[in-house]
Design an enzyme around this catalytic site. Structure first.
Site, mmCIF file in Angstrom:
data_model
loop_
_atom_site.group_PDB
_atom_site.id
_atom_site.type_symbol
_atom_site.label_atom_id
_atom_site.label_comp_id
_atom_site.label_asym_id
_atom_site.label_seq_id
_atom_site.Cartn_x
_atom_site.Cartn_y
_atom_site.Cartn_z
ATOM 1 N N GLY A 247 0.860 -1.185 0.000
ATOM 2 C CA GLY A 247 0.000 0.000 0.000
ATOM 3 C C GLY A 247 0.890 1.225 0.000
ATOM 4 N N CYS A 318 -9.891 21.852 18.317
ATOM 5 C CA CYS A 318 -9.694 22.174 19.725
ATOM 6 C C CYS A 318 -9.149 21.034 20.559
ATOM 7 C CB CYS A 318 -11.013 22.658 20.311
ATOM 8 S SG CYS A 318 -11.555 24.129 19.463
HETATM 9 N N1 LLP Z 1 -2.151 -6.174 3.537
HETATM 10 C C1 LLP Z 1 -2.870 -6.194 4.677
HETATM 11 C C2 LLP Z 1 -3.582 -7.414 5.065
HETATM 12 C C3 LLP Z 1 -2.898 -5.061 5.494
HETATM 13 O O1 LLP Z 1 -3.581 -5.080 6.641
HETATM 14 C C4 LLP Z 1 -2.191 -3.900 5.104
HETATM 15 C C5 LLP Z 1 -2.202 -2.699 5.940
HETATM 16 C C6 LLP Z 1 -1.479 -3.917 3.886
HETATM 17 C C7 LLP Z 1 -1.480 -5.091 3.130
HETATM 18 C C8 LLP Z 1 -0.711 -2.726 3.362
HETATM 19 O O2 LLP Z 1 0.275 -2.322 4.235
HETATM 20 P P1 LLP Z 1 1.333 -1.200 3.788
HETATM 21 O O3 LLP Z 1 2.134 -1.757 2.643
HETATM 22 O O4 LLP Z 1 0.588 0.006 3.377
HETATM 23 O O5 LLP Z 1 2.136 -0.961 5.012
HETATM 24 N N2 LLP Z 1 -2.973 3.517 9.008
HETATM 25 C C9 LLP Z 1 -1.594 3.084 9.191
HETATM 26 C C10 LLP Z 1 -1.276 1.863 8.362
HETATM 27 C C11 LLP Z 1 -2.184 0.700 8.657
HETATM 28 C C12 LLP Z 1 -1.943 -0.448 7.737
HETATM 29 C C13 LLP Z 1 -2.965 -1.509 7.920
HETATM 30 N N3 LLP Z 1 -2.804 -2.631 7.071
HETATM 31 C C14 LLP Z 1 -0.658 4.237 8.877
HETATM 32 O O6 LLP Z 1 -1.131 5.319 8.580
HETATM 33 O O7 LLP Z 1 0.563 4.077 8.986
#
Ligand code: LLP
Length: 389
Positions: A247, A318
């Site tokens: 991602g 706030c």
């Molecule tokens: N696959 C699964 C099953 C996942 O749960 C996730 C992310 C990904 C792939 C992709 O992960 P990435 O390559 O983006 O690290 N909100 C948090 C990140 C939460 C990620 C949750 N799962 C942030 O802003 O850092």
């Protein structure tokens, strides 16, 4: 993409505003495909599910990793052909919509628990629906606690014994293999070696064709080549096809949040109050994330300089957590100046909210020398539209 173009975008669409550079996303995809040409890439939609971005992924031939009915609908609308459903909760409507789509698309399901497996079993499957089993590798992925999905204490995946039990039950023609997403922002490669140690007994025991190794690459400095080498070694050992779910790696660096300085306050600390904060970008408040912030204009002038000072870049809401950055080095900006919050293409607008009845910002896509609106700013009418009076 130039600073002049960013200023023009701010003038045209106002601030706060998210901007994404599609060429930079293409470059990230190319790097990943070059490092692991044999792998199937499923873009993790949760990082940024803007329609323009998803269609861009589709043009590059990527599949998608989806966790909800909404993400499924977006992926289908953008005509992505291959999807993997993941996540700990699959409501009825999500499962049914996925099953319908599975008659015309390649749909795979990662099973997160025995209870989820039972829920899927209660429905009739199309012939080509494939299942993977998510293993909880029970290790510390050395990342922020909210992102450490591979810990034994986390809600994700099955224990080795549970994974074995479910693997015995899935009919072989529907069984694809195992899945691990050990966490996000993983920077240490030995974590993946440990994941492979946990996975090896499963691949020794069960005949499987696939390994889905999730996403989680640390941005900005993931050792992609070394990772590819490690991954390939494991895949070759068990003759597995690889699935990846990146991602952040694909979109983080391509995204920018434009915000305007509203007010300056001198006190114990130097506060720059902006028109964006935790409602637009939650990551600093939720994870203490540090996003690079720089001034695009100073005293209204593009690219001008001045002595740098430490400042807190705060939002308009706030609470103290409503901030974009702490101890940020900035030149002496004045009211109306533009700031650029960088590396916000992933989990930026995707995690935004209407907190404080804020209106979600627009999204603009840059392609080469031109830009276009991909999503308009929310209006007061949007805000009030869901509530009958
Ligand atoms: N696959 C699964 C099953 C996942 O749960 C996730 C992310 C990904 C792939 C992709 O992960 P990435 O390559 O983006 O690290 N909100 C948090 C990140 C939460 C990620 C949750 N799962 C942030 O802003 O850092």
């Amino acid at each position: 993409m130039t600073d002049r173009m960013l200023v023009e975008i701010a003038q045209r669409y106002g601030t706060p505003c998210y901007v994404y550079d599609l060429e930079s996303i293409s470059q990230q995809i190319a790097k990943l495909k070059q490092a692991l040409p044999e792998a199937e890439i499923y873009y993790a939609l949760k990082a940024n599910s803007s329609g323009g971005i998803i269609r861009h992924m589709a043009q590059h031939g990527l599949g998608a990793e989806v966790i909800s009915l909404g993400e499924l609908a977006r992926a289908l609308q953008a005509n992505l052909n291959k999807l993997i459903l993941t996540g700990p909760g699959h409501p009825d409507a999500f499962r049914k919509a996925a099953l319908q789509a599975a008659y015309r698309k390649d749909i795979r399901v990662s099973l997160d628990s025995i209870s989820q497996w039972q829920a899927w079993q209660s429905l009739a499957w199309p012939q080509k629906l494939g299942f993977l089993i998510r293993l909880n590798p029970a290790l510390d992925p050395k990342t922020h606690e909210h992102l450490a999905t591979g810990m034994a204490s986390s809600k994700f995946g099955m224990s080795l014994a549970e994974a074995e039990a479910v693997a015995c039950e899935i009919p072989s023609e529907h069984f694809l293999g195992f899945h691990v997403h050990a966490g996000s922002q993983i920077g240490e490669l030995h974590i993946f070696s440990e994941v492979f140690e946990r996975l090896a007994p499963l691949y020794e025991r069960f005949k499987a064709r696939y390994l889905d190794i999730g996403g989680g690459y640390h941005v900005p400095d993931f050792p992609l080549e070394a990772y590819a080498h490690l991954l390939r070694g494991f895949a070759e050992r068990f003759k597995l096809r690889l699935m990846l779910e990146p991602g952040r790696y694909l979109v983080a660096d391509s995204g920018f949040l434009l915000t305007s300085v509203l007010h300056l306050k001198e006190g114990e600390r130097h506060h720059i109050i902006c028109d964006a904060g935790m409602a637009e970008l939650l990551r600093p408040a939720l994870y203490g994330a540090k996003h690079p912030i720089r001034a695009l204009t100073v005293g209204g002038i593009l690219g001008s300089q001045g002595d740098l000072n430490l400042a807190d870049v705060d939002g308009p809401l706030c609470e103290n957590a409503d901030r974009l950055g702490v101890d940020v080095m900035l030149p002496p900006v004045v009211e109306g100046d533009l700031l650029l919050v960088e590396r916000t293409g992933a989990y930026g607008l995707a995690m935004s909210s209407n907190y404080g009845s804020s209106l979600r910002p627009p999204e603009v896509l840059i392609q080469g020398q031109s830009f276009r609106l991909a999503r308009r700013r929310e209006t007061l009418a949007d805000l009030l539209s869901l509530e009958p009076v």
